[in-house]
Design a protein around this motif. Structure first.
Motif, PDB file in Angstrom:
ATOM      1  N   GLN A 133       0.823  -1.202   0.000  1.00 38.87           N
ATOM      2  CA  GLN A 133       0.000   0.000   0.000  1.00 38.87           C
ATOM      3  C   GLN A 133       0.860   1.256   0.000  1.00 38.87           C
ATOM      4  O   GLN A 133       1.935   1.312   0.585  1.00 38.87           O
ATOM      5  N   PHE A 134       0.367   2.299  -0.683  1.00 36.50           N
ATOM      6  CA  PHE A 134       1.023   3.609  -0.689  1.00 36.50           C
ATOM      7  C   PHE A 134      -0.066   4.669  -0.782  1.00 36.50           C
ATOM      8  O   PHE A 134      -1.239   4.376  -1.052  1.00 36.50           O
ATOM      9  N   GLY A 168       5.700   5.313   3.022  1.00 41.09           N
ATOM     10  CA  GLY A 168       5.799   4.164   2.143  1.00 41.09           C
ATOM     11  C   GLY A 168       6.874   4.322   1.087  1.00 41.09           C
ATOM     12  O   GLY A 168       7.337   5.412   0.778  1.00 41.09           O
ATOM     13  N   LEU A 198       6.704   3.756  -2.269  1.00 38.06           N
ATOM     14  CA  LEU A 198       6.298   4.484  -3.454  1.00 38.06           C
ATOM     15  C   LEU A 198       5.977   5.946  -3.131  1.00 38.06           C
ATOM     16  O   LEU A 198       6.094   6.818  -3.991  1.00 38.06           O
ATOM     17  N   ASP A 199       5.595   6.222  -1.883  1.00 38.19           N
ATOM     18  CA  ASP A 199       5.418   7.614  -1.466  1.00 38.19           C
ATOM     19  C   ASP A 199       6.726   8.386  -1.630  1.00 38.19           C
ATOM     20  O   ASP A 199       6.730   9.566  -1.964  1.00 38.19           O
ATOM     21  N   ASP A 253       9.646   0.943   6.264  1.00 40.54           N
ATOM     22  CA  ASP A 253       8.997   0.241   5.165  1.00 40.54           C
ATOM     23  C   ASP A 253      10.039  -0.406   4.269  1.00 40.54           C
ATOM     24  O   ASP A 253      11.003   0.214   3.856  1.00 40.54           O
ATOM     25  N   TRP A 295       6.930  -2.067  -8.206  1.00 42.03           N
ATOM     26  CA  TRP A 295       5.843  -1.205  -8.642  1.00 42.03           C
ATOM     27  C   TRP A 295       5.921  -1.013 -10.154  1.00 42.03           C
ATOM     28  O   TRP A 295       6.946  -1.268 -10.781  1.00 42.03           O
TER      29      TRP A 295
END
Length: 653
Positions: A588-589, A614, A616-617, A634, A639
């Motif tokens: 999750q991101f 996160g 990807l954040d 994290d 992705w």
């Protein structure tokens, strides 16, 4: 067991003094071959033949098609890849079918040296038809000018164009089959061609990822790596067109034939596969390396721009790329020492985000105002340094086409335009006071929006895992259907949704938007809508896990109205373009780092770097601010992204 027979022709140097040399064609075919060598599916053998520069004479290319590609049988696939000059030639008088009077041609290494003609499109078509009579699947990739139609059936930078041949070729110099062929009558199976541009357009080569190369070859290899082996020719066309249109104007890649059938088959009929276990870090004699290189889309660099992280370990352990080769990259660990006897699964943890090039001013424009804008660009970054999102260029930057331009027609006035000259914002005034800062704000906003649109992971193991499906809504239908076939893209790879004329006037089309997880794992998805007003928002699908093999619907299954922007009248010919940007990850991101208000709209409360949690954040944060910090909370995860161009238009008739 099957074989992929590949003939890769790249020509930078030409014998005839009338044909200018090129720079990026050998890079195109070397990287195409490296991609094939690293992406073969189990049970498939690669049989490659490369013809470079002087090896690629007209006679040699014809012979290689006949003898090398001609070996293919019903279980085999065939690829003909040509990177070099394309041109036109007057049609011989006896060839009555060519209504324009001109044929498209491939310029071989010895073409126009003495009486040697170019290789005509109809000759190439016949040669590939002969191969297709025996082979299971035949494809051609043509990265040259005038390339659409160069394998037709018998019915920026720098352009890869040679001037047209002065006269029709002497018929005795052409292949014998052409002289006896009957126009429009052929029983050969279809072969499929991906061409760099339309027959009246120019194919560009430019500096991309640190090397000179063909824009179309680069875009196609990126699309192959990003979409995965299940991608059809139609999927690849749409993805390649998106890449090309972000770099040049008036080069539109083409697919032939575009009708349903072979165009909807996987590339080469399916002999490619992703790496069995994703990216791997291992120790070899030269040091540490990962099994991905420039042919997979990594940008060739010796800086700290490319980082990869070990999957599933805390704290996050990263390596940086120190040399990107064609099929692999040499790396060095950052603050840790890997075990030499172990192989590590890796994912991309930092992607290169090239600054948007911008040219300020030009001949005859106000110099004082130009200097003020340039000074603002040079102090707009952190600590009063240059803007991290923008790179000013000038006439002395040879080979660089600015992506944005600032016109200064008179003192204290600036207008931001794209490379086509289209204004992107209103007039900006009072430049010598607050207007210069506002001009930089507009430029940075557009640059950040472009980075979101272009963001992709070139070495993901999730390629093709989730697709975006647009489904037409039926009258009275309010909930998205689960399995109705989606709307197909047009021949240019764009999903077009058209207004319909009724008794009450023009009515916009209503649609449903679905996400289809085609993989065998649970994946987290966010669907962004990027508008022409430079807004990026996640209102369609702000984020949720999608089950293996499952589908999810945007707006909780409600209808989406495909209409023009509010306030714009539906006049015939009106149109607007959106880009649906799907971001998929194993964990999750949050969508917030990828969101932007419309240009000129107020922005909400900004997020400091410590709010980034996160993986990807962090990448989203890099797009927006480039001041990301690593998080020890994290772990790393894989992705990918998918970009779907969607156009809403009012028909002209």
């Amino acid at each position: 067991m099957s074989t992929l027979y590949a003939l890769l022709v790249g020509i930078n140097s030409y014998r005839a003094p009338t044909v200018p040399d090129l720079n990026g064609c050998l890079t195109d075919v070397v990287e195409a071959r490296a991609f094939l060598e690293t992406r073969l599916a189990p049970g498939v053998t690669l049989a490659p033949l490369s013809l470079h520069d002087g090896q690629a004479t007209r006679a040699a290319v014809i012979e290689a098609i006949r003898s090398h590609l001609g070996q293919a049988g019903p279980a085999d696939s065939v690829l003909f890849w040509f990177s070099g000059h394309g041109a036109e030639a007057p049609a011989p008088a006896w060839w009555f079918e060519e209504s324009t009077g001109m044929l498209q041609t491939l310029v071989c290494a010895d073409s126009r040296d003495g009486e040697v003609p170019d290789l005509l499109d109809k000759e190439l078509s016949i040669l590939l038809d002969e191969v297709a009579l025996r082979a299971g699947h035949v494809a051609a990739v043509l990265d040259c000018c005038h390339s659409a139609g160069a394998t037709r059936e018998l019915p920026g930078t720098r352009a890869r164009m040679a001037v047209p041949m002065a006269a029709a070729p002497v018929r005795e110099l052409l292949i014998p089959e052409l002289l006896v062929a009957v126009p429009g009558q052929t029983s050969a199976p279809e072969h499929v061609a991906l061409a760099a541009c339309r027959s009246d357009e120019l194919a560009q080569e430019m500096r991309l990822g640190g090397r000179r190369r063909g824009l179309f070859s680069w875009a196609l290899l990126n699309a192959l790596g990003r979409l995965g082996p299940a991608a059809t020719y139609r999927d690849l066309l749409a993805a390649a067109q998106t890449e090309v249109e972000q770099n040049v104007y008036r080069q539109v890649p083409q697919l032939a034939p575009a009708h349903q059938g072979i165009a909807d088959q996987p590339f080469l009929g399916g002999p490619l596969a992703p790496p069995a276990s994703g990216l791997l870090l291992r120790y070899v004699r030269q040091g540490w390396e990962v099994d991905a290189g420039s042919c997979h889309g990594l940008v060739a660099t010796t800086t700290d721009e490319i980082r990869l992280a070990v999957v599933g370990e805390l704290p996050v352990r990263e390596v940086r790329a120190v040399q990107v080769l064609a099929e692999r990259s040499l790396v060095e660990p950052i603050g840790w020492q890997p075990d030499r006897d172990r192989q590590y699964r890796m994912v991309l943890s930092r992607v290169p985000l090239p600054a948007t090039t911008v040219m300020v001013g030009g001949p005859g424009q106000d110099r004082a105002t130009v200097a003020t804008v340039l000074a603002a660009l040079g102090s707009a970054g952190p600590g009063g340094g240059p803007s991290p999102h923008l790179r000013p260029v000038g006439p002395s930057d040879v080979g660089t086409t600015p992506e944005l331009m600032v016109r200064v027609p008179r003192r204290d006035l600036a207008i931001v335009v794209d490379r086509r000259g289209t204004p992107l914002a209103g007039e900006l005034t009072d430049i010598h006071r607050d207007g210069a800062r506002q001009t930089v704000h507009v430029l940075e906003h557009i640059a950040r929006w472009r980075q979101i649109r272009e963001l992709n992971n070139p070495v993901t193991g999730l390629a093709g895992a989730v697709t975006v499906e647009v489904v037409a809504a039926r009258p009275g239908e309010r909930i998205a259907p689960f399995d109705r076939p989606p709307v197909a893209a047009d021949v240019d790879g764009v999903l077009r949704l058209r207004y319909e004329r009724g008794p009450g006037g023009w009515t916009p089309q209503t649609i449903f938007v679905r996400l289809h997880n085609r993989s065998d794992r649970m994946l987290f998805c966010v669907l962004l809508d990027l508008t022409e007003r430079f807004r990026a928002h996640a209102e369609l699908f702000p984020g949720s896990f999608v089950a293996p093999g499952g589908r999810a619907a945007a707006l909780r299954g409600r209808r989406v109205v495909a209409a023009l922007p509010s306030g714009e009248a539906p006049e015939p010919g009106a149109r607007v373009r959106d880009w649906l940007k799907l971001v998929v990850a194993e964990e999750q991101f949050g969508p917030a780092p990828f969101e932007l208000p419309a240009l000129g709209a107020p922005r909400g409360v900004d997020r400091g770097p410590l709010a980034v949690r996160g993986f990807l954040d962090r990448i989203g944060r890099a797009v927006q601010h480039r001041d990301l910090v690593a998080s020890a909370e994290d772990g790393a995860y894989d992705w990918t992204t998918v970009t779907v161009p969607l156009e809403v238009e009012v028909p002209r008739s």
